[in-house]
Design an enzyme around this catalytic site. Structure first.
Site, PDB file in Angstrom:
ATOM      1  N   GLU A   1      68.478  -5.033 -30.754  1.00  0.00           N
ATOM      2  CA  GLU A   1      68.318  -3.782 -31.523  1.00  0.00           C
ATOM      3  C   GLU A   1      68.547  -2.577 -30.623  1.00  0.00           C
ATOM      4  OE1 GLU A   1      65.365  -3.572 -34.963  1.00  0.00           O
ATOM      5  OE2 GLU A   1      64.400  -4.996 -33.611  1.00  0.00           O
TER       6      GLU A   1
ATOM      7  N   ASP B   1      63.844  -4.647 -44.889  1.00  0.00           N
ATOM      8  CA  ASP B   1      62.689  -4.322 -45.730  1.00  0.00           C
ATOM      9  C   ASP B   1      63.207  -3.454 -46.866  1.00  0.00           C
ATOM     10  OD1 ASP B   1      60.389  -2.879 -46.827  1.00  0.00           O
ATOM     11  OD2 ASP B   1      59.259  -3.795 -45.190  1.00  0.00           O
TER      12      ASP B   1
END
Length: 318
Positions: free
Chosen positions: A179, A261
């Site tokens: 990331e 999400d």
């Protein structure tokens, strides 16, 4: 979020989140970045402090994904101690909600238990042991364990013993990897050979990686969970056109489109496929093939894969 706030109001439990929907969602054009999103997750945590609230959140999430046309989902959650439940009760609440939802929904659901990178070793060991316990008692629900959270916190080697313990017990492993640009850690993660990795942004030299770790990923062909909207909305990638999806796709890396999400990043799996087609010029046959091949990388047992492939083929041939 509104359903959970209503639950707290009806039950007489104080709702201390003091947050509105626009604070909970990190949508397009939002000035917040990757570091800020972990603060947003704390709102969700504050709204799921009781077994009942956690059950409501689980059931609503499953229903939303089914309404979007999904036939299989792997939910992820980090067990927490709250004033109303301990970590074991936390997992029990999710497992029971998933089992109950199966009675009225067609979507097949499984659970991956998460370890947060900001956890200390004793808590990591506790969560790993709980994951193993629930995998043994509920193998039809609990299928894996993951390492996630703020990529700038913690060192991967601290988590390896607990992850190895889970792997030896039969749990599948997925790691949030790359990331941020950290080639040393990324290399350790790839050499660990998890069943999947998430994001994989900073692996190719063009995106902050280097030839060494890119070659490892290409050699190992570890499936990557790609989260287009999440990466754009957290400013990890400037925009969809700049996303590393095409580099991974062209290299033949196995890919699974994910939402990360859906609530926080204001997206759906349908939207992720839409962005994939519109941005990278993939046609319907190509995205259909990618979605079908993703079934081979799920953590559920082999017989579930065959059922899903049969459903998939029936849908495509309609």
């Amino acid at each position: 979020m509104l359903e959970l706030k209503r639950y707290y109001a009806d039950s007489g439990i104080a709702d201390n989140t003091n947050a509105f929907m626009d604070e909970f969602e990190i949508g397009a054009g939002d000035p917040r970045n990757l570091s800020d999103c972990f603060q947003v997750f704390s709102i969700a945590h504050a709204l799921t402090t009781t077994p009942e609230a956690l059950s409501i959140a689980t059931s609503l999430t499953l229903k939303e994904f089914e309404d979007d046309g999904c036939c299989y989902i792997e939910l992820r959650s980090t067990p927490r101690d709250t004033p109303y439940m301990n970590k074991r009760q936390y997992i029990e609440s999710i497992v029971m909600a998933m089992q109950k939802s199966c009675e009225k929904l067609n979507i097949v659901s499984r659970l991956i238990i998460s370890i947060n990178r900001n956890s200390l070793v004793p808590e990591v060991e506790e969560i790993s042991s709980l994951a193993i316990d629930f995998f043994k008692s509920h193998p039809d629900v609990v299928v894996g364990i993951e390492l996630s959270g703020n990529p700038n916190v913690g060192k991967f080697e601290e988590f390896i013993p607990s992850l190895m313990k889970a792997r030896e017990a039969g749990l599948k492993i997925t790691l949030h990897c790359g990331e941020v640009s950290n080639p040393t850690e990324i290399k350790k993660m790839l050499l660990f050979k998890p069943e999947r990795i998430g994001h994989a942004i900073c692996i190719h030299p063009k995106f902050g990686g280097n030839d060494d770790i890119w070659s490892l990923l290409c050699d190992f062909k570890i499936p990557v969970e790609v989260c287009l909207t999440s990466n754009v909305n957290t400013k990890s990638i400037p925009d969809y056109n700049s996303h590393h999806f095409k580099v991974l796709y062209d290299a033949g890396i196995p890919l699974i489109l994910c939402t990360d999400d859906k609530g926080v990043f204001s997206t759906s799996l349908s939207h992720e496929y839409m962005w994939c087609m519109e941005t990278f010029g993939l046609n319907q046959l190509q995205v259909t093939k990618m979605a079908f091949e993703a079934i081979d990388y799920i953590f559920a047992r082999g017989e579930v894969r065959e059922i899903l492939k049969s459903k998939f083929n029936s849908f495509v041939n309609q």
